[in-house]
Design a protein around this motif. Structure first.
Motif, PDB file in Angstrom:
ATOM      1  N   ILE A 129     -38.513  32.359  -7.818  1.00  0.00           N
ATOM      2  CA  ILE A 129     -37.958  33.106  -6.681  1.00  0.00           C
ATOM      3  C   ILE A 129     -36.814  32.318  -6.051  1.00  0.00           C
ATOM      4  CG2 ILE A 129     -38.496  34.084  -4.415  1.00  0.00           C
ATOM      5  CD1 ILE A 129     -41.472  34.192  -5.523  1.00  0.00           C
TER       6      ILE A 129
ATOM      7  N   ARG B 270     -33.775  32.230  -8.215  1.00  0.00           N
ATOM      8  CA  ARG B 270     -32.984  33.454  -8.119  1.00  0.00           C
ATOM      9  C   ARG B 270     -32.196  33.506  -6.810  1.00  0.00           C
ATOM     10  NH1 ARG B 270     -35.515  38.551 -10.886  1.00  0.00           N
ATOM     11  NH2 ARG B 270     -35.568  37.744 -13.004  1.00  0.00           N
TER      12      ARG B 270
ATOM     13  N   ALA C 160     -29.303  31.296  -7.409  1.00  0.00           N
ATOM     14  CA  ALA C 160     -28.349  31.900  -8.344  1.00  0.00           C
ATOM     15  C   ALA C 160     -27.497  32.939  -7.621  1.00  0.00           C
ATOM     16  CB  ALA C 160     -29.090  32.528  -9.522  1.00  0.00           C
TER      17      ALA C 160
ATOM     18  N   VAL D  13     -22.095  37.817  -9.355  1.00  0.00           N
ATOM     19  CA  VAL D  13     -21.745  38.510 -10.606  1.00  0.00           C
ATOM     20  C   VAL D  13     -22.622  38.015 -11.748  1.00  0.00           C
ATOM     21  CG1 VAL D  13     -19.909  38.992 -12.245  1.00  0.00           C
ATOM     22  CG2 VAL D  13     -19.380  38.808  -9.824  1.00  0.00           C
ATOM     23  N   ALA D  14     -22.720  36.682 -11.870  1.00  0.00           N
ATOM     24  CA  ALA D  14     -23.543  36.123 -12.945  1.00  0.00           C
ATOM     25  C   ALA D  14     -25.010  36.492 -12.733  1.00  0.00           C
ATOM     26  CB  ALA D  14     -23.374  34.611 -12.999  1.00  0.00           C
TER      27      ALA D  14
ATOM     28  N   LYS E 168     -26.187  39.251 -11.345  1.00  0.00           N
ATOM     29  CA  LYS E 168     -26.352  40.640 -11.773  1.00  0.00           C
ATOM     30  C   LYS E 168     -26.404  40.690 -13.295  1.00  0.00           C
ATOM     31  CE  LYS E 168     -24.082  45.139 -11.492  1.00  0.00           C
ATOM     32  NZ  LYS E 168     -22.807  45.826 -11.217  1.00  0.00           N
ATOM     33  N   TYR E 169     -25.510  39.949 -13.916  1.00  0.00           N
ATOM     34  CA  TYR E 169     -25.462  39.857 -15.383  1.00  0.00           C
ATOM     35  C   TYR E 169     -26.812  39.398 -15.934  1.00  0.00           C
ATOM     36  CZ  TYR E 169     -24.545  37.083 -19.648  1.00  0.00           C
ATOM     37  OH  TYR E 169     -24.602  36.499 -20.875  1.00  0.00           O
ATOM     38  N   ALA E 170     -27.463  38.474 -15.197  1.00  0.00           N
ATOM     39  CA  ALA E 170     -28.738  37.931 -15.666  1.00  0.00           C
ATOM     40  C   ALA E 170     -29.913  38.862 -15.349  1.00  0.00           C
ATOM     41  CB  ALA E 170     -28.980  36.563 -15.047  1.00  0.00           C
ATOM     42  N   GLY E 171     -29.612  40.029 -14.799  1.00  0.00           N
ATOM     43  CA  GLY E 171     -30.669  40.987 -14.533  1.00  0.00           C
ATOM     44  C   GLY E 171     -31.365  40.781 -13.196  1.00  0.00           C
ATOM     45  N   ILE E 172     -30.751  40.015 -12.311  1.00  0.00           N
ATOM     46  CA  ILE E 172     -31.348  39.780 -11.001  1.00  0.00           C
ATOM     47  C   ILE E 172     -30.855  40.858 -10.034  1.00  0.00           C
ATOM     48  CG2 ILE E 172     -31.454  38.176  -9.043  1.00  0.00           C
ATOM     49  CD1 ILE E 172     -30.949  35.905 -11.102  1.00  0.00           C
TER      50      ILE E 172
END
Lengths: 375, 504
Positions: free
Chosen positions: A223, A226, A229, A235-236, A238-242
């Protein structure tokens, strides 16, 4: 690839050094001001140290002052790591204290073993709710959290003033028609236990525990990973699915919750009632804002905030004695506070610039700017 | 006085912990094109920034026409006739060409502008060197190739007779490159000296008179272009033999893994960027998308993986409709993505190598259980990735921003490929990456494809697209203009990239 010998790696330790250098410089400028006010700076600072640390009572007072700063400061760290700037500490303290007050006054029949945790939890939830509003507005409508938290501060204080002048006002005060904007004294069994026979109460221990837990959350759990991050790079993330918005809301909610808990501790440990002195911030003593300075001073790290809050608690307590010892106006405390803020913030910027300037000289060029053609 | 010779003598430049240039000697003469070749981080840019007055050398000196000079700033270099064309144009988009050229210069009419004089001179210079641009056009309305001409005009207008060109062809189509080379030849014929920085060997071979190769901050060789070949240059650059053409086993293409139907998406300016694109990528094949940057490739990739809103059409992975799925759902569906904007999207710069390596899988056991990290498992996992994918890093705790571009890309590759994806979308996987890493990345992409992954490869580098792809789709202004075999010639691909429909 390097042929230069490694010199002392300033960058590695500057998160410790820089705040202290900055604090020292602030005291130096403060000394000049004291001198301009016609007092002896050395005497003044000696008086300050004595006032803050000169006796068990002084130390206890310093620690009591450190309490709310610690809670708010740790909260600020979490928000900051999540990329959210929480200026709403004041409002979150107030709402947390209000929630605690409501629980204590309505459930006063419960034994302390149940009531105290419940009241603290109410403060936590209340402050979290108030912070969460700003988080929701940011994630959903892209409302700048700096603006919304400042507005929420005003709303919270007005709400408290309104309630203290009406529904929550001390019934005996109403009977005697004195109408002081404060509640009745809380039942004795809701007082936080004292640690030594001074004003020092157990809240400070809770604060230290919270700081350690916040550290574990941020650096040992997914947690916290994230949250960090998202704080560094949406952006990164969101890219990682967060789910970026969710973690922004979580960060500021936790931040507000800790401020709220600080408010709960303050009313249950120190004042034993909710009151307002009529100032813009009520009873908080500016802890919502000073907590930001403390967080910066603690390098925005929960464990760094522990010593930073002790230092500021001492500073505030010591500065109070200045007025008596060397006849420097009490407002000087605010001045010193402001100086520390300026120097700490400036030193952070300076340290960051320095780090960038000394970074690797050649980054792959395409990473810096997107050519004009790619739009 | 125009430049006859410029010499860099024993130039060293030391940054804390790095020796970027180590006793470099270099000279360039009027009437020649000198190519400066080297991988990223070899010290080319640092050297040229020293020559252009942006950095001061730690040691060594610069001599112009035999006279030792000292540059405190680019203005000093310009005064000596040295001009630099940066890779990223230094133009004001809202200004006209003439205004951009005049920017920073004294006007002949005191406080009033003298743009007519400037325009006149711009036209003269344009006619002389073939640098045709309308002086009154606004810069943002110009094509990239034309903006580049404005940059050259700016330098020439300031009487520069040595031009430093930093990777000037990176933004051009093959046809534009030919045109650009024509301009360079005219500049050379008029007696200018040119330094051409590149890591594209065939361009160096095509345009330069001499080549100087830098590696690790040192000059490792200087040769007449005539007397060398690409293979030798590559070896000098990397320090070992380089394989540029991989043995590629025949494609064992199977069922369609990624199906894109009439996909539409907007760019950041909310203008249509992807216009009804339909593509199928089968498991076990590489479909290459060629095209000049900015023709919708980036938006296409981002829309497919859920990073960009889909405005129409559909995306299917293994037959399942995944249109409008979130990036998290796409990851679940087995789609891996190597993004074009690697430093912004592909990594968290401030995170360590380890933290970046688990960006996508950090919630999976054994890396973490019930939200608590098991750092021993994390370290084992990341150490294995770093070893397997040859990521050169001082430690797993090093902030990733301190790694070179090639190593960052290998780390991203490691992270994405280790998930055994069904579909891999690789956008500009080797742009700005050095030869060694490029070679490695190519090898891995082919391995992945042979292992049965459907690979969508987006690249501006035609050599790369032709070498890796099993089929090539050419994209122009948001549309696919044709799908051709990888044996198609560069000339034909170039024409398609400029919008010529493939009649089939």
């Amino acid at each position: 690839m390097s042929t230069t010998r490694q010199r002392f790696d300033f960058g590695r330790y500057n998160f410790i050094l820089v705040p202290f250098i900055a604090g020292g410089l602030a005291l130096l400028v403060g000394a000049v001001i004291i001198w301009l006010l016609g007092a002896n700076p050395i005497e003044a600072y000696i008086g300050m140290v004595q006032g803050a640390l000169g006796s068990p009572n002084a130390i206890a007072d310093s620690l009591v002052k450190a309490g709310p700063l610690l809670f708010v400061g740790v909260g600020i760290c979490i928000a900051y790591r999540g990329g959210v700037i929480n200026i709403g500490g004041e409002g979150q303290i107030v709402i947390g204290a209000l929630a605690t007050t409501l629980v204590v006054l309505t459930l006063s029949g419960l034994p302390s073993l149940i009531l105290i945790p419940l009241a603290l939890a109410a403060g936590f939830v209340g402050g979290g709710f108030w912070g969460g509003i700003a988080g929701f507005l940011k994630a959903r409508f892209k409302v700048n959290e700096v603006l919304s938290t400042i507005m929420l501060n005003a709303i919270a204080v007005q709400l408290m003033t309104f309630l203290l002048n009406g529904a929550l006002m001390d019934p005996t005060s109403l009977d005697n028609s004195i109408r002081i904007p404060q509640t009745q004294r809380f039942p004795l069994w809701t007082d936080l236990p004292r640690l030594i026979p001074t004003r020092l109460h157990a809240g400070i221990l809770l604060g230290v525990l919270i700081a350690v837990l916040a550290y574990i959350l941020l650096w040992h759990t997914t947690i916290g990973y994230r949250i960090r991050a998202v704080g560094f790079n949406t952006v990164a993330s969101k890219y990682a699915g967060i789910n970026v918005g969710r973690y922004q809301i979580l960060a500021i909610t936790l931040s507000g919750a800790l401020a709220g808990l600080g408010g709960a501790v303050e009313v249950m440990g120190v004042n034993h009632r909710l009151f307002t002195d009529g100032s813009a911030t009520g009873f908080t003593g500016n802890a919502g804002f000073n907590g930001i300075v403390v967080a910066l001073f603690g390098a925005l790290h929960p464990l760094g905030v522990i010593p930073a809050s002790f230092l500021f608690g001492a500073l505030l307590t010591g500065a109070n004695t200045l007025q008596r010892t060397v006849q420097v106006p009490g407002a000087f405390v605010t001045t010193l506070d402001g100086l520390v803020v300026i120097f700490v913030v400036a030193s952070q910027i300076w340290a960051r610039r320095r780090a960038t300037r000394h970074a690797m000289p050649e980054l792959p060029p395409q990473d810096k700017i997107v050519p004009a053609s790619t739009t | 006085m125009p430049i006859q010779t410029v010499e860099l003598r024993n130039i060293s430049k030391r940054f804390p912990g790095v020796l970027a240039n180590d006793r470099v000697n270099l000279d360039v003469r009027a009437g020649e094109i000198l190519a400066l070749l080297g991988e990223n981080g070899a010290g080319k840019s640092t050297l040229m920034k020293i020559l252009y007055g942006m950095y001061h050398p730690t040691e060594g000196e610069i001599a112009v026409n035999g006279q030792v000079v000292q540059f405190k700033s680019p203005a000093d270099a310009l005064a000596q006739g040295i001009g630099m064309i940066h890779q990223h144009f230094q133009l004001v988009p809202g200004f006209t060409v003439a205004e951009n050229v005049a920017l920073g210069l004294k006007s002949s009419r005191g406080p009033l502008t003298d743009l007519n004089v400037v325009s006149q001179r711009v036209r003269e210079l344009g006619a002389q060197y073939g640098l045709h641009v309308d002086p009154n056009a606004l810069v943002w309305q110009l094509a990239v190739g034309q903006q580049q001409r404005v940059e050259i005009l700016k330098a020439l207008y300031r009487d520069a007779s040595l031009l430093i060109l930093d990777e000037p062809t990176a933004v051009l189509t093959p046809q534009e490159v030919q045109e650009f080379f024509g301009i360079l030849r005219r500049l050379r014929a008029a007696g200018n000296a040119l330094i051409f920085i590149s890591h594209k060997l065939y361009e160096v071979k095509a345009i330069s008179d001499r080549v100087v190769v830098l590696r690790d901050g040192r000059v490792v060789g200087g040769v007449a272009t005539q007397a060398t070949n690409q293979k030798e240059l590559a070896r000098m650059m990397v320090g070992r033999e380089v394989i540029t053409q991989w043995e590629k086993p025949a494609a064992q293409a199977r069922e369609t893994a990624l199906q894109i139907d009439k996909l539409q998406a907007l760019n950041d300016k909310q203008l249509p960027a992807v216009k009804e694109v339909s593509l199928q990528v089968r498991a076990g094949e590489i479909l290459g998308i060629a095209g000049v940057s900015g023709n919708g490739q980036r938006e296409l990739a981002e829309a497919v993986v859920g990073m960009r809103l889909i405005r129409g059409g559909s995306v299917r992975v293994n037959g399942k409709d995944v249109t409008h799925h979130s990036p998290a759902q796409m990851i679940q569906a087995g789609v891996a993505f190597i993004p074009e904007e690697r430093m912004v999207m592909g990594i968290v710069r401030e995170f360590s190598v380890a933290e970046n390596a688990i960006l996508i899988t950090h919630t999976e056991p054994p890396l973490s259980r019930r939200a608590l990290f098991d750092f021993r498992a994390v370290n084992t996992h990341v150490a294995r990735l770093v070893r397997e994918y040859d990521v050169r890093t001082p430690s797993l705790e090093t902030p990733v921003k301190n790694l070179s571009g090639g190593n960052i890309q290998k780390l991203i590759l490691a992270r994405e490929l280790s998930r055994s994806p069904r579909v891999l979308i690789a956008a500009q996987p080797t742009r700005g990456v050095d030869i060694g890493a490029t070679e490695y990345i190519h090898k891995r992409l082919i391995e992945q494809r042979s292992a049965g992954t459907a690979v969508l490869l987006i690249s501006e580098d035609l050599e790369e697209v032709r070498a890796l792809s099993d089929r090539i789709a050419v994209m122009y202004e948001g549309e696919i203009v044709g799908i051709v075999p990888p044996t198609t010639s560069v000339e034909e691909l170039g024409l398609m990239m400029a919008g010529a429909k493939k009649d089939s």
